[in-house]
Design a protein around this motif. Sequence first.
Motif: not given
Length: 116
Positions: A19-23, A63-77
């Motif tokens: 999944l992606s979230c664009a802010a 969800v721990r161990g199955r889901f991984t979150v990451s963010r990109d503060n240049v793309k704002n995602t």
Amino acid sequence: VQLVESGGGLVQPGGSLRLSCAASGFTFSSYNINWYRQAPGKERELVVTVTRDGGYTAYADSVRGRFTVSRDNVKNTVDLQMSSLKPEDTAVYYCNVVLWTRKDYWGQGTQVTVSS
């Protein structure tokens, strides 16, 4: 302020989705971002929080161990990589931010269905 989720869909148990979230509309790098989910007939559940710089994350036990979150503060995602999906992960997934005004903002959500 706008949050737009994408990437949901139908996946078989054991499969993966990203999944992606664009802010936009606020200083993205200044705020923690949350992913929530809501299954039919259930309360909305906090899935994960990622801090401003991405240096700290807090996952729900479910969800721990199955889901991984990451963010990109240049793309704002903010992305949520979901693996080893289970039927109980079926829900609408939402991106959320709480600004300094204490007002929180939500995206429109993206449906994730885990089923064979």
